[in-house]
Design an enzyme around this catalytic site. Structure first.
Site, short mmCIF file in Angstrom:
data_model
loop_
_atom_site.label_atom_id
_atom_site.label_comp_id
_atom_site.label_asym_id
_atom_site.label_seq_id
_atom_site.Cartn_x
_atom_site.Cartn_y
_atom_site.Cartn_z
N HIS A 79 0.82 -1.45 -0.24
CA HIS A 79 -0.31 0.41 0.26
C HIS A 79 1.07 1.25 0.18
O HIS A 79 0.40 2.53 0.11
CB HIS A 79 -0.78 0.26 1.60
CG HIS A 79 -1.74 -1.58 1.90
ND1 HIS A 79 -2.84 -1.36 0.27
CD2 HIS A 79 -1.94 -2.24 1.92
CE1 HIS A 79 -3.34 -3.21 1.32
NE2 HIS A 79 -2.15 -3.72 1.56
N HIS B 261 5.46 7.00 6.32
CA HIS B 261 5.29 6.69 5.39
C HIS B 261 4.89 7.29 4.53
O HIS B 261 4.22 8.66 5.15
CB HIS B 261 4.11 5.28 5.22
CG HIS B 261 2.31 6.07 5.68
ND1 HIS B 261 2.02 5.79 7.44
CD2 HIS B 261 2.51 6.33 5.00
CE1 HIS B 261 1.55 5.86 7.36
NE2 HIS B 261 0.36 6.65 6.62
N HIS C 77 2.40 8.85 0.89
CA HIS C 77 0.96 9.06 0.21
C HIS C 77 1.96 9.28 -1.22
O HIS C 77 2.06 10.72 -1.42
CB HIS C 77 -0.35 9.79 0.41
CG HIS C 77 -0.30 8.83 1.62
ND1 HIS C 77 -1.29 7.53 1.81
CD2 HIS C 77 -0.08 8.71 2.80
CE1 HIS C 77 -1.44 6.96 3.02
NE2 HIS C 77 -1.06 7.63 3.90
N GLU D 158 -3.25 12.98 0.58
CA GLU D 158 -4.29 12.57 1.27
C GLU D 158 -5.35 14.51 2.03
O GLU D 158 -6.57 14.26 1.25
CB GLU D 158 -3.85 11.79 3.09
CG GLU D 158 -3.48 10.53 1.64
CD GLU D 158 -3.89 9.57 2.43
OE1 GLU D 158 -3.61 9.21 4.07
OE2 GLU D 158 -4.87 8.59 2.02
N HIS E 236 3.23 10.57 6.27
CA HIS E 236 2.98 10.81 7.58
C HIS E 236 3.71 10.04 8.08
O HIS E 236 4.75 9.21 8.50
CB HIS E 236 1.60 9.79 8.03
CG HIS E 236 0.41 10.15 7.21
ND1 HIS E 236 -0.74 9.73 6.18
CD2 HIS E 236 0.63 11.84 6.40
CE1 HIS E 236 -1.55 10.74 5.60
NE2 HIS E 236 -1.59 11.68 5.90
N THR F 225 -6.27 6.90 7.36
CA THR F 225 -6.93 6.50 6.58
C THR F 225 -6.63 5.61 5.92
O THR F 225 -7.00 5.56 4.31
CB THR F 225 -5.89 8.23 5.56
OG1 THR F 225 -4.37 7.10 5.37
CG2 THR F 225 -5.30 8.73 6.47
N THR F 226 -6.19 4.35 6.28
CA THR F 226 -6.43 3.13 5.31
C THR F 226 -7.29 2.08 6.51
O THR F 226 -6.51 2.76 7.51
CB THR F 226 -4.53 2.34 5.32
OG1 THR F 226 -3.61 3.07 6.36
CG2 THR F 226 -4.05 3.31 4.29
#
Ligand SMILES: *[C@@H]1O[C@H](CO)[C@@H](O)[C@H](O)[C@H]1NC(C)=O
Ligand SMILES: *[C@@H]1O[C@H](CO)[C@@H](O)[C@H](O)[C@H]1NC(C)=O
Length: 357
Positions: free
Chosen positions: A90, A115, A117, A129, A142, A224-225
């Site tokens: 992801h 991590h 995005h 995001e 993040h 957010t996941t």
């Protein structure tokens, strides 16, 4: 065995076949069969009322003067032990040592991992995001921490309200290479496929953050996941960090969400969730809009004209008051003089204030 027993057995068999697999076994994605709009069917919290990310509408934020700058602890004391970078299918994750933490929130938080995005279309095509007034950045970092004052570990904290604190850093592209991000980007080619892991040299994590840690947006939200637990105190920094176009392109095109054994290779792109309804939440700011805002030339002109009009008006009023006082003083003087002096002097003094006004 009687027919009822057989029936029950059959039903049990059916149930076994049709029962939904446990949530952990579900392979969720951003688009497709178990895409964002289906997450809540498998992970109920994803359908909650305090989800992340959100669009921050700056005119609807509320200034909270009690919000002090966040203080990263030990981010620069990375030590000699390498970091672990891995592709979880992801995103690219870096595990953080437990001596790194966060102060400046109501509790002490301990760092867990960070991590990214990102999007797929290069600069100005989305990827972050969180959005500000409907505008996306090109990527988002993040840094995840858990509340180590109230909970013993990440897994215990992540389901609790106030269990996690995540720093959100919006990333935009510019001309210059950001050397701090090369500490991650340079090693992505070694974790191309999902489940791959590599040790990378430890580096100063604080160099990934914006300089201004005092100005940020604060709200209560979620992971957010999936499983989207509503356990996150969000800090989204006002200042963005910049990477080069080449760095963004590398991030967007180097990783796969598929495993090395998968016959179909799937690029890992657009791993950002769409913004979620704010519902009844308030987004607080640590800074007041007036002091932080750069004034436009129109606003400057308006202020200058306003101040000038104010000054002129004040001058007119002061002049009027002075004249009035002088007039009455002279009138009084005239009366006093009148008692002892002749006609000629009275004429002279009377004319004075009349001419002047
Ligand atoms: C986290 O803490 C809980 C509660 O003390 C404990 O049951 C659990 O085993 C711990 N988990 C890990 C991964 O250490
Ligand atoms: C988050 O929720 C807690 C309690 O549920 C509340 O005390 C706190 O003020 C909220 N924080 C923000 C930033 O809304």
């Amino acid at each position: 065995m009687d027919s009822l027993g057989l029936f029950i057995l059959l039903m049990l068999g059916c149930f076994q076949w049709t029962a939904a697999p446990a949530a952990e076994e579900i392979t969720w994605t951003y688009t497709g069969l178990v895409g964002q709009s289906e997450w809540s069917e498998y992970f109920p919290d994803c359908g909650g009322t305090s989800q992340s990310p959100i669009d921050v509408v700056t005119t609807q934020t509320k200034y909270d003067p009690s919000l002090i700058p966040v203080i990263p602890l030990g981010y620069s004391q990375h030590g000699n032990k390498p970091f672990t970078l891995y592709n979880n299918g992801h995103t690219a994750v870096i595990e953080l040592p437990e001596w790194m933490g966060l102060e400046g929130l109501p509790w002490l938080f301990t760092a867990v991992q960070m991590h990214l995005h990102w999007g797929s279309g290069g600069p100005s095509h989305g990827g972050s995001e969180h959005t500000i007034n409907g505008l996306s950045a090109d990527a988002e970092l993040h840094v995840v921490h858990y509340n180590s004052e109230l909970y013993p570990n990440m897994s215990a904290a992540m389901t609790q309200r106030d269990g996690l604190a995540v720093l959100g850093i919006l990333i935009v592209t510019g001309e210059e290479t950001n050397p701090a991000f090369n500490n991650i980007i340079n090693y992505l080619s070694r974790i191309k496929h999902a489940d791959q892991k590599v040790s990378i040299p430890a580096f100063d994590v604080q160099t990934l953050l914006p300089k201004d840690l005092g100005r940020y947006y604060r709200y209560n939200g979620s992971l957010t996941t999936p499983p989207c637990y509503q356990s996150v105190i969000w800090t989204l920094f006002h200042e963005r960090v910049q990477i080069s176009k080449a760095q963004l392109l590398k991030l967007e095109t180097i990783l796969y969400s598929s495993k090395v054994s998968d016959p179909d290779k799937m690029l890992l792109q657009d791993n950002y969730r769409t913004t979620q309804p704010l519902n009844h939440r308030v987004v607080f700011t640590s800074f007041s809009a007036e002091s932080g805002k750069e004034l436009s030339s129109g606003e400057v002109t308006a202020i200058v004209i306003g101040v000038m009009c104010g000054c002129v008006g004040l001058a007119v009023i002061v002049r009027f008051i002075v004249k009035t006082i002088r007039f009455f003083t002279l009138l009084h003087h005239e009366t006093v003089v009148d008692e002892g002096a002749g006609e000629s002097k009275r004429e002279k003094t009377r004319r004075g204030p009349e001419l002047d006004l």
